[in-house]
Design an enzyme around this catalytic site. Structure first.
Site, PDB file in Angstrom:
ATOM      1  N   ASP A 153      -1.040  -1.002   3.199  1.00  0.00           N
ATOM      2  CA  ASP A 153      -0.204  -0.743   2.063  1.00  0.00           C
ATOM      3  C   ASP A 153       0.703  -1.543   1.837  1.00  0.00           C
ATOM      4  O   ASP A 153       1.021  -1.590   0.405  1.00  0.00           O
ATOM      5  CB  ASP A 153       0.545   0.696   2.692  1.00  0.00           C
ATOM      6  CG  ASP A 153       1.471   0.149   3.947  1.00  0.00           C
ATOM      7  OD1 ASP A 153       1.085  -0.629   4.579  1.00  0.00           O
ATOM      8  OD2 ASP A 153       2.496   0.884   3.976  1.00  0.00           O
ATOM      9  N   ARG A 190       7.063  -5.797   4.811  1.00  0.00           N
ATOM     10  CA  ARG A 190       8.077  -5.321   5.781  1.00  0.00           C
ATOM     11  C   ARG A 190       7.405  -4.959   7.296  1.00  0.00           C
ATOM     12  O   ARG A 190       6.428  -5.355   7.514  1.00  0.00           O
ATOM     13  CB  ARG A 190       8.680  -3.799   5.112  1.00  0.00           C
ATOM     14  CG  ARG A 190       7.793  -2.732   5.030  1.00  0.00           C
ATOM     15  CD  ARG A 190       8.422  -1.462   4.263  1.00  0.00           C
ATOM     16  NE  ARG A 190       7.318  -0.346   3.941  1.00  0.00           N
ATOM     17  CZ  ARG A 190       7.320   0.214   3.171  1.00  0.00           C
ATOM     18  NH1 ARG A 190       7.921  -0.076   2.090  1.00  0.00           N
ATOM     19  NH2 ARG A 190       6.506   1.244   2.958  1.00  0.00           N
ATOM     20  N   GLU A 211       5.576  -2.959   8.415  1.00  0.00           N
ATOM     21  CA  GLU A 211       4.698  -1.969   8.474  1.00  0.00           C
ATOM     22  C   GLU A 211       3.388  -2.466   8.398  1.00  0.00           C
ATOM     23  O   GLU A 211       2.508  -2.642   9.281  1.00  0.00           O
ATOM     24  CB  GLU A 211       5.187  -0.930   7.264  1.00  0.00           C
ATOM     25  CG  GLU A 211       4.271   0.470   7.274  1.00  0.00           C
ATOM     26  CD  GLU A 211       4.776   1.419   6.447  1.00  0.00           C
ATOM     27  OE1 GLU A 211       4.034   2.251   5.930  1.00  0.00           O
ATOM     28  OE2 GLU A 211       5.720   1.135   5.664  1.00  0.00           O
ATOM     29  N   ASP A 243      -3.861   5.378   0.512  1.00  0.00           N
ATOM     30  CA  ASP A 243      -3.914   4.049  -0.161  1.00  0.00           C
ATOM     31  C   ASP A 243      -5.252   3.736  -0.546  1.00  0.00           C
ATOM     32  O   ASP A 243      -5.671   3.235  -1.700  1.00  0.00           O
ATOM     33  CB  ASP A 243      -2.840   2.995   0.347  1.00  0.00           C
ATOM     34  CG  ASP A 243      -1.577   3.675   0.415  1.00  0.00           C
ATOM     35  OD1 ASP A 243      -1.142   4.639   1.250  1.00  0.00           O
ATOM     36  OD2 ASP A 243      -0.596   3.030   0.050  1.00  0.00           O
ATOM     37  N   TRP A 278      -5.547  11.763   2.518  1.00  0.00           N
ATOM     38  CA  TRP A 278      -5.423  10.616   3.405  1.00  0.00           C
ATOM     39  C   TRP A 278      -6.684  10.657   4.254  1.00  0.00           C
ATOM     40  O   TRP A 278      -7.643   9.700   4.144  1.00  0.00           O
ATOM     41  CB  TRP A 278      -4.031  10.679   4.291  1.00  0.00           C
ATOM     42  CG  TRP A 278      -2.998   9.909   3.407  1.00  0.00           C
ATOM     43  CD1 TRP A 278      -2.416   8.734   3.908  1.00  0.00           C
ATOM     44  CD2 TRP A 278      -2.092  10.234   2.349  1.00  0.00           C
ATOM     45  NE1 TRP A 278      -1.352   8.389   3.041  1.00  0.00           N
ATOM     46  CE2 TRP A 278      -1.391   9.422   2.028  1.00  0.00           C
ATOM     47  CE3 TRP A 278      -2.453  11.390   1.334  1.00  0.00           C
ATOM     48  CZ2 TRP A 278      -0.424   9.490   0.807  1.00  0.00           C
ATOM     49  CZ3 TRP A 278      -1.419  11.595   0.440  1.00  0.00           C
ATOM     50  CH2 TRP A 278      -0.606  10.588   0.145  1.00  0.00           C
ATOM     51  N   GLU A 282       5.522  -0.097  -5.009  1.00  0.00           N
ATOM     52  CA  GLU A 282       5.481   1.020  -4.267  1.00  0.00           C
ATOM     53  C   GLU A 282       6.042   2.279  -5.001  1.00  0.00           C
ATOM     54  O   GLU A 282       5.365   3.469  -5.069  1.00  0.00           O
ATOM     55  CB  GLU A 282       6.090   0.957  -2.850  1.00  0.00           C
ATOM     56  CG  GLU A 282       6.088   2.462  -2.067  1.00  0.00           C
ATOM     57  CD  GLU A 282       6.529   2.168  -0.730  1.00  0.00           C
ATOM     58  OE1 GLU A 282       6.109   2.789   0.135  1.00  0.00           O
ATOM     59  OE2 GLU A 282       7.365   1.154  -0.411  1.00  0.00           O
ATOM     60  N   HIS A 334       2.347  -3.057  -3.549  1.00  0.00           N
ATOM     61  CA  HIS A 334       1.713  -1.649  -3.039  1.00  0.00           C
ATOM     62  C   HIS A 334       0.494  -1.474  -4.086  1.00  0.00           C
ATOM     63  O   HIS A 334       0.701  -1.507  -5.240  1.00  0.00           O
ATOM     64  CB  HIS A 334       2.475  -0.429  -3.141  1.00  0.00           C
ATOM     65  CG  HIS A 334       2.920  -0.008  -1.779  1.00  0.00           C
ATOM     66  ND1 HIS A 334       3.799  -0.778  -0.908  1.00  0.00           N
ATOM     67  CD2 HIS A 334       2.462   1.222  -0.707  1.00  0.00           C
ATOM     68  CE1 HIS A 334       4.093  -0.206   0.299  1.00  0.00           C
ATOM     69  NE2 HIS A 334       3.128   1.023   0.259  1.00  0.00           N
TER      70      HIS A 334
END
Length: 834
Positions: A350, A354, A356, A363, A420, A632, A653
């Protein structure tokens, strides 16, 4: 690197390591006394590794073996090392770090290790002798391990390297490892390494420093002019033991490095000098998302030519592009490409910066068509889909929100989430459409069917998916920063629309692979789900019960409504887009399809205004703020230059860049009519706000392209069809042509529409004002000149609807502002309709 598959029972190497999470060196030796015909070295790791034979690195690939669902699937690399071996003693050396295997995954204080146990590596050398016999050399308890210059390494935290600890010749046969410790074996039951089929990660480009900045606090910050993913390469000279610190971030805030969006990710590297003249170094065991880098404690005078940015991602061939003379739109498309490059690193992530960097399925679901046009990502996504299926099986048929599924502490991770989980039906279908990859459908069909069955059971007799955790139209621009799921469209409309779509795609997949009974079943289920959707959410006059742009866009593009309703819904969608001032009012789910919905129902004018809008929120607002990747949030950076106050803010993103697929297919007009572009559809859409557009794509048959450009009132079209392919051309006039390979050109008369303008005043309808961009800008400028804050409120809150006059949202404005508006409108020249 070569390819040679391993069959069950052929893998004999033991995973070994020091038993700790620390970076380490592992080595083993063997004797070679006979002539060899070929030597193949298979290597893998629970962690990230590199391998050397007799002191020679075997490849330029990085972060091997990549990230997979390690508990079930482990990639192996294979190299032909025949030329590297010698008679007598030989050595194999492995550098091992934790990589993704030892990373702490999760958000803020909830971050935890998911994979358990220390990192470990394995190597298996197959020696084929000229006499037809074979020998194996494998990692095991006789191998030795020691420490090296990599002191610490983490995907999120960065790398620390102490050049004083370098071990010369450590992977040479003559190295004395008697002071090293014996390795420990690590068990991975049921995991057979399989030769990696996806493209490797490589350093693919180097960018120079564009500017050296001195921050208000006195820091030295380097600006590379491009938000990228990778690391820094430095050339430095100084005293032994001196440490240089490199800190990375995507943006500046108040002139300083903007690190708050990184959350728990330190994104910081440290290099300690050996003191032996000029030293060159770059970290190899981490990656950062950054445009800016802060350099701390540089010895002596800093020179920008001593630092370059190294771009790192999975090394896929570029296969498509888009160009236009509209500078902001071109920069936006360039941003889409850079966003894909940064987030296609071993898995589709994504974000790359960061704490993540996870494989969010939603996505990828929306971006797959764009990705498959820009790069040959078939093998890359096929590899990831293997993990999707493994994780889905472990979750009882539910496709997790992230794959690999490493954040079990997040509530609802194992619950089905629309848009998703639907990645399991959409992505394989895209691979079939764009690459002709029927094997992707064969491999994924059972998973596709299982997912649809799970949703059918969840929906019950109503066939309306109305319960459970849903993200809906995630990051609707009207949602509060800390509640990004609060979209205008009801989540059950999104969920039921995707239920229909997945059932339909599964039925089509079944037909393609010869499963006729399944094809009938899922096609029938899709028909019933569509009927349930219409009965519950669509009025006979074509209005959605959830009167939001995403609801209409999904219904139109997914084909959920009949023709009469479809036209009415297109008109209502156009009204909603206008009411929002031609600014974006959709999130992750609606944004990829809204322009398709507008053009499909005859409202290309609205799509053009939406596409070229520069006010926030819009695709081009970030470009006006200096963005070099897709953000994002629509307002990841606010207009005053401050970072969005939400705790979830990324400047790289790709999801909102999924509209690029529409630019390719509809604006430039280059689409596959048959899988893999065997038959190409050429149908350009002329947008009033563009002078030209073109797209190219490297099909299996060669390069296909479509271009149009204006010269006065004439529009020129140029189409290139590769050998052994054909094209169906539909020009804006309605003329159609079936053509073969070669270059074809046409010219048509298309006068650019120019709506008439009569006398404008405070009594003019709001719809007429917003449709006349000059009038709108004149009104806004008149308000801002007297009261900037009032002007911003007016811009942000006015609903531009036909039944209201301009004076209505200004009913409390001071007389001076009203007079200024009347004067500004009166100064606009009248225009007759062309």
């Amino acid at each position: 690197m070569t390819a040679a598959a391993l069959e069950p029972g052929q893998w004999h190497a033991r995973l070994v390591g020091s038993g700790s999470e620390d970076p380490q060196l592992i080595r083993g030796t063997f004797e070679l006394g006979r002539d060899i015909r070929r030597a193949l070295l298979y290597t893998t790791a629970l962690g990230a590794y590199d391998v050397e034979v007799n002191g020679v690195a075997l490849s330029d690939t990085e972060l091997k073996p990549g990230w997979t669902s390690y508990q079930w699937r482990l990639n192996a690399d294979v190299h032909d090392v025949t030329a590297h071996l010698r008679s007598g003693t030989n050595a194999i050396g492995i550098v091992l770090t934790g990589g993704w295997y030892t990373e702490r995954f999760g958000f803020r204080d909830e971050a935890r290790r998911f994979y358990q146990g220390p990192p470990a590596a394995a190597a298996q050398l197959v020696l084929e002798y000229t006499d037809g016999t074979e020998d194996l050399v494998v990692t095991g308890e006789t191998w030795r391990c020691g420490s090296g210059p990599v002191v610490a390494a983490g995907i999120y935290q960065g790398e620390a390297y102490d050049a004083r600890l370098e071990v010369p010749d450590w992977s040479d046969p003559c190295f004395d490892d008697s002071g090293w410790a014996a390795v420990s074996g690590v068990d991975a039951p049921g995991v057979l390494p399989t030769v990696r089929s996806s493209p490797p990660v490589r350093a693919v480009e180097h960018l120079p420093v564009q500017r050296v900045l001195a921050t208000p606090s006195g820091k030295t910050v380097l600006d590379f002019g491009q938000n990228l993913v990778g690391r820094l390469r430095i050339r430095v000279q100084g005293d032994r033991g001196h440490t240089v610190t490199l800190r990375h971030a995507e943006v500046l805030e108040n002139g300083e490095l903007g690190v708050r969006p990184l959350r728990n990710a330190a994104a910081t590297d440290h290099y300690t000098l050996s003191g032996d003249g000029e030293e060159t170094w770059e970290p190899r065991w981490t990656f950062h998302g950054f445009r800016y880098a802060e350099v701390e404690n540089w010895p002596g005078e800093f020179a920008p030519e001593h630092v370059t940015a190294v771009v790192v991602h999975s090394d896929m061939p570029r296969t498509g592009g888009f160009t236009t003379s509209h500078a902001l739109l071109q920069r936006f498309h360039d941003n889409v490409v850079w966003g894909m490059r940064g987030n296609f690193l071993s898995i589709p992530t994504d974000c790359p910066q960061r704490d993540e960097r996870l494989g969010w399925t939603g996505d990828m679901q929306v971006f797959a068509p764009t990705a498959s046009f820009l790069y040959d990502c078939d093998a890359f996504l096929r590899s990831w889909l293997q993990d999707v299926r493994l994780e889905q099986k472990a979750a009882g048929g539910v496709v997790p929100m992230v794959v690999p599924a490493v954040i079990p502490q997040v509530p609802g991770l194992s619950e089905p989430v629309a848009a998703w989980g639907d990645a399991i039906t959409v992505v394989p279908s895209v691979l079939w459409e764009r690459f002709g990859d029927l094997d992707a459908l064969r491999e994924c069909f059972e998973a596709m069917a299982t997912w649809v069955d799970v949703i059918e059971a969840r929906s019950g007799e109503s066939l309306l998916w109305q319960d459970g955790l849903q993200f809906g139209d995630w990051l609707d621009p009207d949602a509060p920063p800390e509640r990004p799921g609060e979209a205008k469209v009801d989540a059950d409309i999104v969920a039921t629309a995707y239920f229909f779509r997945s059932a339909e795609l599964t039925g089509k997949a079944a037909a393609l692979i010869g499963r006729e009974a399944d094809a009938r079943h899922y096609a029938g289920l899709a028909d019933r789900a569509a009927a349930a959707f219409r009965d519950a959410y669509v009025t006979p006059m074509g209005r959605m019960m959830s009167d939001a742009p995403t609801a209409y866009a999904l219904a139109i593009v997914f084909g959920l409504v009949e023709d009469e309703q479809r036209d009415a819904m297109g008109r209502r969608l156009r009204e909603l887009v206008r009411a929002s001032g031609y600014r974006i009012s959709t999130g992750f789910v609606g944004t990829p399809v809204i322009c398709d919905a507008l053009t499909a129902t005859g409202h290309a004018d609205a799509a053009s205004r939406l596409l070229t809008q520069t006010e926030c929120p819009s695709w081009l607002y970030p470009v006006t703020m200096g963005a070099t990747t897709v953000w994002e949030r629509w307002d990841s950076m606010l207009e005053d230059g401050s970072i969005n106050p939400g705790q979830m803010t990324s400047f790289n993103h790709y999801a909102l860049g999924a509209v690029a697929d529409w630019l390719h297919r509809e604006v430039a007009g280059l689409a596959p009519l048959e899988p893999a572009y065997r038959v190409i559809g050429i149908a350009p859409t002329l947008l009033a706000d563009l002078e030209d557009a073109s797209a190219w794509h490297e099909t299996p048959y060669g390069t296909a392209s479509s271009r149009w450009w204006r010269v006065g009132d004439r529009v020129h079209f140029r189409v290139e069809v590769p050998p052994n392919a054909t094209a169906r051309v539909e020009l804006p006039s309605g003329a159609t042509y079936d053509i073969g390979s070669g270059v074809h050109t046409w010219v048509e008369e298309h006068r650019r529409s120019s709506p008439s303008r009569g006398a404008l005043s405070l009594s003019t309808s709001l719809a007429e004002i917003i449709d006349d961009i000059e009038a709108y800008q004149a009104v806004l400028a008149a308000i801002r000149a007297s009261d900037p804050e009032r002007g911003e409120v007016f811009r942000r809150t006015t609903r531009w609807t036909p039944g209201r006059q301009l004076r209505e949202p200004l009913n409390k404005a001071p007389l001076r502002i009203l007079e200024a508006i009347e004067k500004a409108l009166a100064s606009l020249p009248a225009k007759s309709n062309r």
